[in-house]
Design a protein around this motif. Structure first.
Motif, short mmCIF file in Angstrom:
data_model
loop_
_atom_site.label_atom_id
_atom_site.label_comp_id
_atom_site.label_asym_id
_atom_site.label_seq_id
_atom_site.Cartn_x
_atom_site.Cartn_y
_atom_site.Cartn_z
N LEU A 1 10.65 -1.85 2.26
CA LEU A 1 9.17 -2.37 2.33
C LEU A 1 8.91 -2.62 3.97
CD1 LEU A 1 8.41 -3.95 -1.04
CD2 LEU A 1 7.87 -1.80 -0.17
N LYS A 2 9.98 -3.56 4.36
CA LYS A 2 9.95 -4.15 5.71
C LYS A 2 9.84 -3.02 6.70
CE LYS A 2 11.66 -7.71 8.44
NZ LYS A 2 12.63 -8.76 8.77
N SER A 3 10.92 -1.85 6.68
CA SER A 3 10.89 -1.12 7.78
C SER A 3 9.75 0.00 7.60
CB SER A 3 12.15 -0.35 7.49
OG SER A 3 12.13 0.27 6.40
N ARG A 4 9.28 0.16 6.51
CA ARG A 4 8.14 1.46 6.04
C ARG A 4 6.58 0.50 6.29
NH1 ARG A 4 8.60 6.07 3.23
NH2 ARG A 4 6.45 7.46 3.69
N TYR A 5 6.61 -0.60 5.68
CA TYR A 5 5.15 -0.93 5.40
C TYR A 5 4.93 -2.41 6.31
CZ TYR A 5 5.17 2.54 2.04
OH TYR A 5 4.83 3.89 1.34
N VAL A 6 6.02 -2.77 6.98
CA VAL A 6 5.97 -4.28 7.53
C VAL A 6 5.61 -5.44 6.71
CG1 VAL A 6 5.47 -5.38 9.74
CG2 VAL A 6 5.14 -2.91 9.58
N ILE A 7 6.05 -5.25 5.30
CA ILE A 7 6.21 -6.29 4.46
C ILE A 7 7.27 -7.21 4.43
CG2 ILE A 7 5.84 -6.54 1.94
CD1 ILE A 7 4.30 -4.28 1.92
N GLU A 8 6.85 -8.60 4.30
CA GLU A 8 7.94 -9.58 4.25
C GLU A 8 8.04 -10.30 2.92
OE1 GLU A 8 7.22 -12.21 7.64
OE2 GLU A 8 6.62 -10.45 9.11
N TYR A 9 8.89 -11.13 2.57
CA TYR A 9 8.80 -12.24 1.63
C TYR A 9 7.82 -13.18 2.04
CZ TYR A 9 12.96 -10.47 -0.55
OH TYR A 9 14.03 -9.75 -1.23
N VAL A 10 7.03 -13.74 1.09
CA VAL A 10 5.95 -14.68 1.47
C VAL A 10 6.77 -16.04 2.16
CG1 VAL A 10 4.58 -14.20 -0.52
CG2 VAL A 10 6.31 -15.86 -0.79
N SER B 1 -0.94 -11.62 0.41
CA SER B 1 0.29 -11.49 -0.68
C SER B 1 0.26 -10.44 -1.58
CB SER B 1 0.37 -12.93 -1.23
OG SER B 1 -0.86 -13.07 -2.30
N TYR B 2 1.51 -9.82 -1.89
CA TYR B 2 1.35 -8.73 -2.91
C TYR B 2 2.65 -9.12 -4.00
CZ TYR B 2 -0.95 -6.15 0.52
OH TYR B 2 -1.89 -5.73 1.45
N TYR B 3 2.20 -9.07 -5.19
CA TYR B 3 3.08 -9.42 -6.37
C TYR B 3 3.83 -10.50 -6.23
CZ TYR B 3 2.30 -4.32 -6.68
OH TYR B 3 1.65 -2.95 -6.79
N TRP B 4 3.17 -11.53 -5.59
CA TRP B 4 3.80 -12.99 -5.53
C TRP B 4 4.81 -13.11 -4.57
CZ3 TRP B 4 2.93 -17.36 -8.63
CH2 TRP B 4 1.80 -17.45 -9.48
N ILE B 5 5.99 -12.19 -4.41
CA ILE B 5 6.95 -12.69 -3.50
C ILE B 5 6.79 -11.85 -2.05
CG2 ILE B 5 8.54 -13.31 -5.38
CD1 ILE B 5 9.94 -10.60 -4.80
N PHE B 6 6.03 -10.82 -2.18
CA PHE B 6 5.90 -10.01 -0.96
C PHE B 6 4.64 -10.63 -0.23
CE2 PHE B 6 8.72 -7.47 -3.54
CZ PHE B 6 9.72 -7.59 -2.84
N ALA B 7 4.44 -10.24 1.10
CA ALA B 7 3.32 -10.46 1.89
C ALA B 7 3.22 -9.71 3.11
CB ALA B 7 3.35 -11.95 2.19
N ARG B 8 2.00 -9.33 3.67
CA ARG B 8 1.86 -8.45 5.01
C ARG B 8 1.03 -9.04 5.76
NH1 ARG B 8 0.19 -2.17 4.95
NH2 ARG B 8 0.94 -1.42 6.72
N GLU B 9 1.27 -9.23 6.94
CA GLU B 9 0.55 -9.75 8.02
C GLU B 9 -0.84 -9.33 8.29
OE1 GLU B 9 0.28 -10.38 12.97
OE2 GLU B 9 2.30 -10.14 12.06
N LYS B 10 -1.87 -10.14 8.24
CA LYS B 10 -3.14 -9.75 8.23
C LYS B 10 -3.73 -9.95 9.28
CE LYS B 10 -7.86 -9.67 5.84
NZ LYS B 10 -8.62 -10.10 4.93
N GLU B 11 -3.75 -11.33 9.96
CA GLU B 11 -4.30 -11.71 11.01
C GLU B 11 -3.60 -12.99 11.83
OE1 GLU B 11 -8.91 -13.05 12.13
OE2 GLU B 11 -8.39 -12.54 10.28
N ILE B 12 -3.67 -13.03 12.98
CA ILE B 12 -3.31 -14.23 13.98
C ILE B 12 -4.35 -15.20 13.86
CG2 ILE B 12 -2.15 -14.81 15.85
CD1 ILE B 12 -0.78 -12.17 16.35
N LEU B 13 -4.05 -16.52 13.54
CA LEU B 13 -5.16 -17.31 13.69
C LEU B 13 -5.40 -17.68 15.18
CD1 LEU B 13 -4.26 -17.86 10.86
CD2 LEU B 13 -4.40 -20.54 11.16
#
Length: 283
Positions: free
Chosen positions: A30-39, A125-137
């Motif tokens: 998920l991290k390499s394909r969709y840039v998804i990380e753990y929360v 966040s996705y499925y509680w433990i995964f998250a994807r960057e949306k925006e920089i404050l």
């Protein structure tokens, strides 16, 4: 009977290790394909620790090993756990994690701040433990954050920038008009009344009256987040947030005023609660 239970326990721990290892492999994909990380970045090392412990327990329950091999296995396990603990500590110093779960346990606010760069990122966040960057404050942060769920699907994140000014980022997780995009300001056109507070939305902007003090905001000082909330800005600093309550209905397709309630929430680092306002009349 004791041996039977040991085998069952050993296989359960072994299956647990395989399951957690599969989660880690899925994370790499998920991290390499969709840039998804753990929360929380530290979850990676916590899961590694659980895998090592599960393998350790399964070996001791399934295999008959002599004292020498027991010492070797214990030593290797301790070293690996120590290394993972060091990585967790390093990440704790590098990144500040802000996690907040909604009252209905359906949504999670995820913010990660680079402590050195003083830059914070908001994640979806996705499925509680995964998250994807949306925006920089947009401002360099001061490592002070306050999260308040003003509704089950609206979270107000109040924080201080490096110059000590107050700012707000609003996480929104739904809609009120059946998924269509709508602007909050026009949706709440008219006067809204609450305890010691009034909000007036007119063609000229939004006016907030609170405890006898009147503040006027032109439309270029109104920042919208999603379709559920706006932040009112004055002198480059957040002042108020206005959100649509769960029972709000704009009645945009009918010739009748909006119904339901809105919430008014002051942008402050002090503890405070949102104010509920009801529709009063056309402005």
């Amino acid at each position: 009977m004791n041996r039977k239970y040991k085998k069952i326990g050993g296989w359960l721990f072994f299956l647990m290790a395989i399951g957690l290892f599969s989660v880690q492999m899925g994370y790499f994909f998920l991290k390499s394909r969709y840039v998804i990380e753990y929360v929380d970045n530290r979850f990676f090392y916590v899961i590694n620790i659980l895998i090592v412990l599960a393998i350790f327990l399964s070996l001791f329950l399934l295999l008959a090993v002599n004292k020498k091999w027991k010492m070797i296995i214990v030593s290797i396990t301790v070293v690996i756990l120590f290394i993972q603990g060091v990585f967790i500590t390093i990440h704790s110093y590098q990144t500040k994690h802000i996690l907040s779960i909604s009252p209905d346990f359906k949504n999670v606010v995820v913010i990660k701040e680079d402590r050195k760069a003083k830059q914070a990122k908001y994640y979806r966040s996705y499925y509680w433990i995964f998250a994807r960057e949306k925006e920089i404050l947009p401002y360099k942060t001061k490592s002070e954050f306050k999260v308040k769920w003003v509704e089950k699907d609206i979270a107000a994140v109040t924080y201080k920038s490096a110059d000590s000014k107050i700012h707000q980022y609003i996480g929104t997780y739904g809609g009120r008009d059946e998924g269509s995009y709508s602007y909050v300001g026009p949706s709440i056109a008219g006067q809204w009344q609450g305890d010691n507070a009034m909000v007036i939305s007119s063609p000229d902007g939004i006016t907030v009256v609170h405890n006898g003090k009147t503040e006027k905001f032109k439309w270029d000082s109104v920042v919208q987040f999603g379709t559920l909330a706006v932040v009112l800005v004055q002198n480059n600093e957040a002042t108020w947030m206005i959100g649509l309550s769960e029972n709000f209905n704009s009645n945009s397709n009918e010739q009748i005023p909006p119904s339901g309630e809105i919430v008014l929430y002051e942008a402050t680092m002090n503890n405070n609660d949102p104010i509920t306002l009801k529709y009063l009349s056309v402005e």
